[in-house]
Scaffold this motif. Structure first.
Motif, PDB file in Angstrom:
ATOM      1  N   LYS A 193       0.797  -1.215   0.144  1.00  0.00           N
ATOM      2  CA  LYS A 193       0.073   0.275  -0.311  1.00  0.00           C
ATOM      3  C   LYS A 193       1.118   1.397   0.136  1.00  0.00           C
ATOM      4  CE  LYS A 193      -3.896   0.686   2.348  1.00  0.00           C
ATOM      5  NZ  LYS A 193      -4.742   0.195   3.099  1.00  0.00           N
ATOM      6  N   TYR A 194       1.023   1.767  -0.154  1.00  0.00           N
ATOM      7  CA  TYR A 194       1.128   3.638  -0.929  1.00  0.00           C
ATOM      8  C   TYR A 194       0.360   4.295  -0.343  1.00  0.00           C
ATOM      9  CZ  TYR A 194       4.603   2.292  -4.471  1.00  0.00           C
ATOM     10  OH  TYR A 194       5.767   1.471  -5.303  1.00  0.00           O
ATOM     11  N   TYR A 195       1.414   4.882   0.354  1.00  0.00           N
ATOM     12  CA  TYR A 195      -0.040   6.523   0.732  1.00  0.00           C
ATOM     13  C   TYR A 195       0.344   7.106   0.328  1.00  0.00           C
ATOM     14  CZ  TYR A 195      -0.623   2.555   4.609  1.00  0.00           C
ATOM     15  OH  TYR A 195      -1.006   1.411   4.880  1.00  0.00           O
ATOM     16  N   PRO A 196      -0.351   9.214   0.514  1.00  0.00           N
ATOM     17  CA  PRO A 196      -0.409   9.809  -0.414  1.00  0.00           C
ATOM     18  C   PRO A 196       0.667  10.678   0.408  1.00  0.00           C
ATOM     19  CG  PRO A 196      -2.761   9.563   0.091  1.00  0.00           C
ATOM     20  CD  PRO A 196      -2.014   8.285   1.206  1.00  0.00           C
ATOM     21  N   ARG A 197       1.779  11.428   0.282  1.00  0.00           N
ATOM     22  CA  ARG A 197       2.399  12.217   0.646  1.00  0.00           C
ATOM     23  C   ARG A 197       2.571  13.914   1.346  1.00  0.00           C
ATOM     24  NH1 ARG A 197       7.673  10.454  -2.934  1.00  0.00           N
ATOM     25  NH2 ARG A 197       7.088  11.546  -4.078  1.00  0.00           N
ATOM     26  N   SER A 198       2.879  14.677   1.795  1.00  0.00           N
ATOM     27  CA  SER A 198       2.819  15.895   2.051  1.00  0.00           C
ATOM     28  C   SER A 198       3.391  16.395   0.540  1.00  0.00           C
ATOM     29  CB  SER A 198       3.548  16.196   3.163  1.00  0.00           C
ATOM     30  OG  SER A 198       5.258  16.334   2.472  1.00  0.00           O
ATOM     31  N   ALA A 199       3.010  17.896   0.118  1.00  0.00           N
ATOM     32  CA  ALA A 199       3.477  19.081  -0.790  1.00  0.00           C
ATOM     33  C   ALA A 199       4.331  18.810  -0.468  1.00  0.00           C
ATOM     34  CB  ALA A 199       2.407  20.300  -0.521  1.00  0.00           C
ATOM     35  N   ASP A 200       5.702  19.055   0.684  1.00  0.00           N
ATOM     36  CA  ASP A 200       6.576  19.333  -0.144  1.00  0.00           C
ATOM     37  C   ASP A 200       7.565  18.299  -0.008  1.00  0.00           C
ATOM     38  OD1 ASP A 200       6.703  22.063   1.427  1.00  0.00           O
ATOM     39  OD2 ASP A 200       6.964  21.660   3.246  1.00  0.00           O
ATOM     40  N   ASP A 201       7.098  17.362   0.486  1.00  0.00           N
ATOM     41  CA  ASP A 201       7.074  15.856  -0.246  1.00  0.00           C
ATOM     42  C   ASP A 201       7.936  15.289  -1.846  1.00  0.00           C
ATOM     43  OD1 ASP A 201       9.028  15.224   1.805  1.00  0.00           O
ATOM     44  OD2 ASP A 201       7.693  13.219   2.356  1.00  0.00           O
ATOM     45  N   GLU A 202       6.215  15.671  -2.815  1.00  0.00           N
ATOM     46  CA  GLU A 202       6.470  15.187  -3.567  1.00  0.00           C
ATOM     47  C   GLU A 202       7.053  16.510  -4.177  1.00  0.00           C
ATOM     48  OE1 GLU A 202       4.751  13.549  -4.992  1.00  0.00           O
ATOM     49  OE2 GLU A 202       3.060  12.639  -3.546  1.00  0.00           O
ATOM     50  N   VAL A 203       7.170  17.913  -4.206  1.00  0.00           N
ATOM     51  CA  VAL A 203       8.334  18.671  -4.829  1.00  0.00           C
ATOM     52  C   VAL A 203       9.775  17.987  -4.481  1.00  0.00           C
ATOM     53  CG1 VAL A 203       8.744  21.263  -4.886  1.00  0.00           C
ATOM     54  CG2 VAL A 203       6.764  20.289  -4.140  1.00  0.00           C
ATOM     55  N   ASN A 204       9.695  18.224  -3.073  1.00  0.00           N
ATOM     56  CA  ASN A 204      11.914  17.031  -2.869  1.00  0.00           C
ATOM     57  C   ASN A 204      11.939  16.003  -3.856  1.00  0.00           C
ATOM     58  OD1 ASN A 204      12.133  19.455  -2.257  1.00  0.00           O
ATOM     59  ND2 ASN A 204      11.316  18.654   0.194  1.00  0.00           N
ATOM     60  N   ALA A 205      10.845  15.187  -4.030  1.00  0.00           N
ATOM     61  CA  ALA A 205      11.061  14.139  -4.856  1.00  0.00           C
ATOM     62  C   ALA A 205      10.692  14.023  -5.969  1.00  0.00           C
ATOM     63  CB  ALA A 205      10.503  12.801  -4.283  1.00  0.00           C
ATOM     64  N   LYS A 206      10.476  15.016  -6.902  1.00  0.00           N
ATOM     65  CA  LYS A 206       9.944  15.660  -8.130  1.00  0.00           C
ATOM     66  C   LYS A 206       8.586  14.623  -8.174  1.00  0.00           C
ATOM     67  CE  LYS A 206      14.588  16.351  -8.933  1.00  0.00           C
ATOM     68  NZ  LYS A 206      14.820  16.061  -7.661  1.00  0.00           N
ATOM     69  N   GLN A 207       7.471  14.393  -7.354  1.00  0.00           N
ATOM     70  CA  GLN A 207       6.670  13.469  -7.472  1.00  0.00           C
ATOM     71  C   GLN A 207       6.663  12.320  -7.886  1.00  0.00           C
ATOM     72  OE1 GLN A 207       6.878  16.748  -9.446  1.00  0.00           O
ATOM     73  NE2 GLN A 207       5.893  17.301  -8.460  1.00  0.00           N
ATOM     74  N   VAL A 208       8.223  11.551  -7.759  1.00  0.00           N
ATOM     75  CA  VAL A 208       8.201  10.375  -7.920  1.00  0.00           C
ATOM     76  C   VAL A 208       7.941   9.285  -6.653  1.00  0.00           C
ATOM     77  CG1 VAL A 208      10.108   8.668  -8.356  1.00  0.00           C
ATOM     78  CG2 VAL A 208       9.978  10.368  -9.418  1.00  0.00           C
ATOM     79  N   TRP A 209       7.280   7.979  -6.571  1.00  0.00           N
ATOM     80  CA  TRP A 209       7.381   7.418  -5.588  1.00  0.00           C
ATOM     81  C   TRP A 209       8.732   6.506  -5.085  1.00  0.00           C
ATOM     82  CZ3 TRP A 209       0.969   7.296  -4.118  1.00  0.00           C
ATOM     83  CH2 TRP A 209       0.754   8.416  -4.039  1.00  0.00           C
ATOM     84  N   LEU A 210       8.576   5.993  -5.985  1.00  0.00           N
ATOM     85  CA  LEU A 210       9.384   4.498  -6.161  1.00  0.00           C
ATOM     86  C   LEU A 210       9.739   5.114  -7.933  1.00  0.00           C
ATOM     87  CD1 LEU A 210      10.530   2.206  -5.202  1.00  0.00           C
ATOM     88  CD2 LEU A 210       8.854   1.022  -6.617  1.00  0.00           C
ATOM     89  N   LYS A 211      11.579   5.264  -7.379  1.00  0.00           N
ATOM     90  CA  LYS A 211      11.850   5.104  -8.872  1.00  0.00           C
ATOM     91  C   LYS A 211      12.286   3.708  -9.039  1.00  0.00           C
ATOM     92  CE  LYS A 211      15.862   8.666  -6.839  1.00  0.00           C
ATOM     93  NZ  LYS A 211      17.343   8.256  -6.497  1.00  0.00           N
ATOM     94  N   GLY A 212      12.616   4.641 -11.185  1.00  0.00           N
ATOM     95  CA  GLY A 212      12.663   4.133 -12.106  1.00  0.00           C
ATOM     96  C   GLY A 212      13.782   2.979 -12.115  1.00  0.00           C
ATOM     97  N   HIS A 213      13.345   1.434 -12.033  1.00  0.00           N
ATOM     98  CA  HIS A 213      14.127   0.039 -11.526  1.00  0.00           C
ATOM     99  C   HIS A 213      13.509  -1.072 -12.908  1.00  0.00           C
ATOM    100  CE1 HIS A 213      10.984   0.361  -8.947  1.00  0.00           C
ATOM    101  NE2 HIS A 213      10.645  -1.525  -9.845  1.00  0.00           N
ATOM    102  N   THR A 214      14.637  -1.780 -12.697  1.00  0.00           N
ATOM    103  CA  THR A 214      13.918  -3.350 -13.261  1.00  0.00           C
ATOM    104  C   THR A 214      13.940  -4.224 -12.191  1.00  0.00           C
ATOM    105  OG1 THR A 214      16.358  -3.655 -12.947  1.00  0.00           O
ATOM    106  CG2 THR A 214      15.675  -2.602 -15.053  1.00  0.00           C
TER     107      THR A 214
END
Length: 365
Positions: A193-214
């Motif tokens: 389960k993914y939970y919504p993040r704070s507005a600051d976290d969205e900005v600092n992480a560039k809206q990425v919740w899990l980095k691109g990967h294989t």
């Protein structure tokens, strides 16, 4: 799936599908109702090979579970994540630093980007449910989880492995024989389960919740859910969303299949990002089956494949010599124990990487 005397649990209400216009990936849809005939088997083999040599993601429909059975697994997943007290979860933590993913990963364990910690949790149950003890609320549901794991292993994974082998003109059971249900390994059902993040976290992480990967293993089987956050990196270099299809499976291959196929089946880069505006108040609940070969399988290319022998560029390896190739156990432990836990080296092309078993593991923002 069991059909009588099921434990009564709360029904999970999923988010409504997004209404926003998004740039969706054009993915193949494999109809598994055709898997039982020679003609259908051959058709699906060609369709899978085309998908795996273009974008690497595809859907499966008509797989054999009903929508109600699918919904039940999401209900069980919600119990494992929301029906177990936090203090009890800590008694069943995965030993991630030692390379095992069986058990819980709690929120804020991994670094995503810009000083932002993750906001997702998961509970992984080995397909052999007896490998570990489980929290009290989950125990009555284990027979259903066991049946679900067997369904994924025998009704989805094994047919797919036969199709992968046919695409390389290998004997059909070449890869099936590397995925034995009773063998030592770590194929597992992930309840996430993914939970919504704070507005600051969205900005600092560039809206990425899990980095691109294989992914680590051979294939990943995601049971489609409506919160639209999954993106795939397409051959043209663009990130595109994966569209939700009711009761469909979203499948991609991983590192182990790349190694075994000599680079013919390339693992697909994918990531999770902030959902569209009309879904941002919802949690994102996922049910996933991660498939890996038996732990003792050495991940060397099947060089006897006529397809690989006829490639102009030859068999592609990520190591100097096959003697240096990792086993499945070494690869999964090496990646698992470092992902999100070590400092990554930034590359000129904007990617980041970490070296595992002498092989570069790349991440994409």
């Amino acid at each position: 799936m069991p059909s009588v005397a099921l434990p009564v649990i709360r029904h999970y209400i999923a988010a409504p599908p997004t209404r926003e216009k998004l740039d969706y990936a054009d993915l193949a849809i494999l109809d598994f109702s055709k898997i039982g005939t020679p003609e259908g088997h051959a058709e699906l083999s060609v369709q899978l090979r085309d998908a795996m040599t273009t974008n690497g993601f595809f859907y499966i429909v008509n797989h054999g579970l009903t929508q109600a059975e699918n919904d039940r697994m999401f209900d069980i997943t919600d119990v494992a994540l929301c029906g177990v007290p936090e203090e009890e979860k800590r008694n069943y933590l995965a030993n991630i630093s030692d390379g095992s993913n069986e058990g819980y990963k709690l929120r804020a364990y991994l670094h995503i980007d810009g000083g932002v910690r993750d906001q997702f949790e998961y509970y992984n149950i080995n397909e052999d449910i007896s490998c570990k003890q489980h929290p009290k609320a989950v125990r009555p549901l284990l027979p259903e989880v066991a049946e679900f794991a067997k369904f994924n292993h025998y009704r989805i994974l094994h047919p797919l492995m036969r199709l992968f082998a046919l695409g390389l003109e290998l004997p059909e059971d070449t890869f099936v024989n590397m995925h034995n249900f009773e063998a030592v390994g770590e194929s597992y059902v992930r309840m996430m389960k993914y939970y919504p993040r704070s507005a600051d976290d969205e900005v600092n992480a560039k809206q990425v919740w899990l980095k691109g990967h294989t992914d680590i293993g051979t294939v990943t089987i995601l049971w489609s859910q409506p919160v639209t956050s999954l993106q795939v990196l397409m051959p043209d270099g663009q990130w595109r969303y994966v569209r939700h299809i009711d009761n469909a499976l979203v499948v991609n291959s991983g590192d182990a299949m790349e190694f075994l196929s000599g680079g013919f089946y390339k693992p697909t880069v994918h990531r999770v990002v902030q959902p569209p505006q009309d879904q941002r108040g919802y949690n994102r609940l996922s049910v996933i089956f991660f498939a890996m070969t038996d732990d003792n399988v050495k991940l060397v290319p099947r060089a006897e494949s006529p397809v690989l022998q006829n490639l102009k560029h030859g068999v592609q390896r990520r190591w100097a010599d096959d003697a240096d190739a990792p086993t499945m156990e070494a690869w999964r432990k090496g990646v698992t124990s470092t992902y999100g836990l070590v400092e990554l080296k930034k590359k000129e092309d904007g990617t980041e990487e970490n070296i595992v078993n002498g092989i570069a593991v790349k991440y994409y923002s």
